[in-house]
Write an enzyme that holds these catalytic residues in place. Structure first.
Site, PDB file in Angstrom:
ATOM      1  N   LYS A 107      -5.403  -0.448  11.384  1.00  0.00           N
ATOM      2  CA  LYS A 107      -5.501  -1.842  11.815  1.00  0.00           C
ATOM      3  C   LYS A 107      -4.602  -2.160  13.007  1.00  0.00           C
ATOM      4  O   LYS A 107      -4.741  -3.221  13.615  1.00  0.00           O
ATOM      5  CB  LYS A 107      -5.193  -2.763  10.649  1.00  0.00           C
ATOM      6  CG  LYS A 107      -6.263  -2.701   9.566  1.00  0.00           C
ATOM      7  CD  LYS A 107      -5.997  -3.684   8.446  1.00  0.00           C
ATOM      8  CE  LYS A 107      -7.146  -3.734   7.462  1.00  0.00           C
ATOM      9  NZ  LYS A 107      -7.198  -2.521   6.607  1.00  0.00           N
TER      10      LYS A 107
HETATM   11  C1  LIG Z   1      -8.391  -2.161   5.955  1.00  0.00           C
HETATM   12  C2  LIG Z   1      -8.437  -0.740   5.521  1.00  0.00           C
HETATM   13  C3  LIG Z   1      -9.658  -0.097   5.227  1.00  0.00           C
HETATM   14  C4  LIG Z   1     -10.989  -0.822   5.232  1.00  0.00           C
HETATM   15  O1  LIG Z   1     -11.409  -1.179   6.509  1.00  0.00           O
HETATM   16  P1  LIG Z   1     -12.588  -2.263   6.695  1.00  0.00           P
HETATM   17  O2  LIG Z   1     -12.723  -2.448   8.154  1.00  0.00           O
HETATM   18  O3  LIG Z   1     -12.100  -3.503   5.995  1.00  0.00           O
HETATM   19  O4  LIG Z   1     -13.794  -1.709   6.038  1.00  0.00           O
HETATM   20  C5  LIG Z   1      -9.631   1.244   4.892  1.00  0.00           C
HETATM   21  N1  LIG Z   1      -8.471   1.923   4.826  1.00  0.00           N
HETATM   22  C6  LIG Z   1      -7.276   1.345   5.086  1.00  0.00           C
HETATM   23  C7  LIG Z   1      -6.043   2.147   4.961  1.00  0.00           C
HETATM   24  C8  LIG Z   1      -7.219  -0.005   5.449  1.00  0.00           C
HETATM   25  O5  LIG Z   1      -6.025  -0.569   5.690  1.00  0.00           O
END
Ligand SMILES: *Cc1c(COP(=O)(O)O)cnc(C)c1O
Length: 431
Positions: A107
């Site tokens: 993210k």
């Molecule tokens: C947020 C997150 C996801 C999921 O991603 P999306 O875009 O919400 O599908 C998967 N793995 C980790 C470690 C995350 O922080």
């Protein structure tokens, strides 16, 4: 570029307004009005471009002239100041590691890009301050806090459930100070999210405050995730073999960005949405019925989502045609026991330490490859150190803390405890 609301009632807006608003006034997600394929030549010569050059080509049609070329290139450069390596597992499987950023989860890229876009728009006009209000179950909060630190004209308020995030995650949200405030909520993640939603609808608040959200519904957090798929493709040694990606999915923002990359012309044969037992999308592909449910808690907690908000964007790409969608999307769900087994298997056979989310991605890929021949890439979305309490007992080894984590772990936590919506409102009104 104009963006329209998927609820089709609110008027079209510019990229800038879509970023500042987050969600359209009719509560729909924003979606780009047009998607232009990139030139064939671009893909042929991908190897010669730097990551920054690739990112600029990929994002520029969506930002258009709302951020001038020089500034946009600078934003991209600051956003991408770390590596996105592919690690080979075996001859058919490799992993794209997206955890080398400051908070060690994928993210970081979206949060950093969005923060800098907002910072740019704020600098242009002396608009009132923007307050980013976000609820987190763990990873989002840290990425947003780090991404927005010191961005002028933006205050960040993060709500997290007390005692329900890991120690590393808590330190990442509560030790930065400056324009970042952590509100420690006596309740669950769902309580945090409910309070945030209530605030966005509270006319007392929105009449005096510019509130926006920083989760993947925001186009400036969602679209830069397209970059990963291009960076992966660039690193492939054999570009003649079919490529498939398995994405551990919760809110489906990351995988939807991958499918956008495919719309831009990236030659991907299939996407695999790998989920934990929150199996809304695998069920939808099986039965044709989209049936959201309350989320169930799992060891891959960033994917504990019972109504994935970005799935409507995927449906929009395919104009709700499920048979067309299935030609590009497969989806499988896995239990916590299967996930632990996969982590153990990867460690014992390939000496690779996966976090629980990456392990779910691996399982989805493996399932797909039992019936199909392709080179598969699963996305490793977080560093295993972020889930020490799950990973260490499974691999029976201690994981050394990386520099980014060492830096925050001994800092002092600063949070404000709240227990209900009135306390949140009071805080927002006086701050
Ligand atoms: C947020 C997150 C996801 C999921 O991603 P999306 O875009 O919400 O599908 C998967 N793995 C980790 C470690 C995350 O922080």
């Amino acid at each position: 570029m104009d963006f329209y609301s998927l609820n089709k009632i609110a008027p079209k807006v510019s990229f800038k307004d879509a970023v500042i608003k987050g969600l359209a006034p009719d509560k729909g997600l924003y979606f780009p009005n047009k998607i232009k394929r990139l030139e064939k030549e671009f893909f042929k010569h991908l190897n010669y471009f730097s990551n920054e050059e690739i990112a600029y080509e990929v994002i520029k049609q969506f930002v258009a002239d709302e951020i001038p070329e020089r500034e946009l290139k600078e934003i991209i450069k600051e956003t991408l100041s770390f590596d996105f390596p592919i690690v080979t597992i075996n001859e058919n499987i490799s992993t794209l590691e997206l955890f080398h950023g400051p908070t060690m989860a994928f993210k970081d890229v979206g949060a950093r890009f969005m923060a800098r876009c907002l910072g740019y728009f704020n600098k242009q006009e002396n608009t009132t301050k923007v307050t980013v209000l976000v609820a987190t179950s763990g990873d989002t909060g840290g990425a947003v806090a780090s991404g927005f630190l010191d961005v002028k004209g933006v205050d960040v308020v993060i709500l997290y459930p007390s005692g329900k995030v890991s120690e590393v995650q808590e330190k990442q949200l509560t030790t930065l100070g400056k324009n970042i405030t952590a509100l420690e909520v006596d309740g669950t993640f769902d309580d945090c999210q409910a309070m945030v939603k209530k605030a966005f609808l509270d006319t007392d608040l929105i009449s005096i405050k510019n509130l926006t959200s920083a989760n993947s519904i925001n186009v400036a957090r969602w679209l830069p995730q397209m970059f990963y798929f291009f960076f992966a493709y660039k690193q492939l040694k054999n570009k003649n073999r079919d490529v498939v990606f398995s994405i551990p999915s919760g809110n489906f923002g990351n995988i939807c960005a991958g499918m956008m990359a495919q719309q831009l012309g990236l030659p991907v044969k299939q996407f695999i949405a790998s989920t934990n037992v929150n199996d809304i999308v695998p069920n939808y592909l099986k039965t044709g019925i989209y049936n959201p449910k309350p989320s169930k808690q799992t060891i891959s907690n960033a994917m504990d989502v019972g109504d994935p908000s970005n799935f409507v964007r995927i449906l929009e790409i395919y104009k709700n045609d499920i048979s067309k969608l299935k030609k590009h999307l497969s989806s499988y769900s896995f239990t916590d026991d299967e996930t632990r087994e996969a982590m153990k298997y990867l460690k014992e056979n390939y000496n690779y330490i996966a976090d629980p989310h990456g392990a779910v991605g691996y399982l989805g890929l493996k399932t797909y490859l039992t019936k199909n021949n392709a080179q598969g890439i699963f996305l490793e979305t977080a560093h295993p150190v972020k889930f020490l309490d799950v990973v260490e007992p499974v691999i029976k080894e201690t994981i050394e803390l990386p520099a980014q984590i060492k830096e925050v772990i001994d800092k002092e936590k600063v949070s404000i405890k709240i227990s209900n919506y009135e306390e949140l409102k009071e805080f927002l009104l006086i701050s």
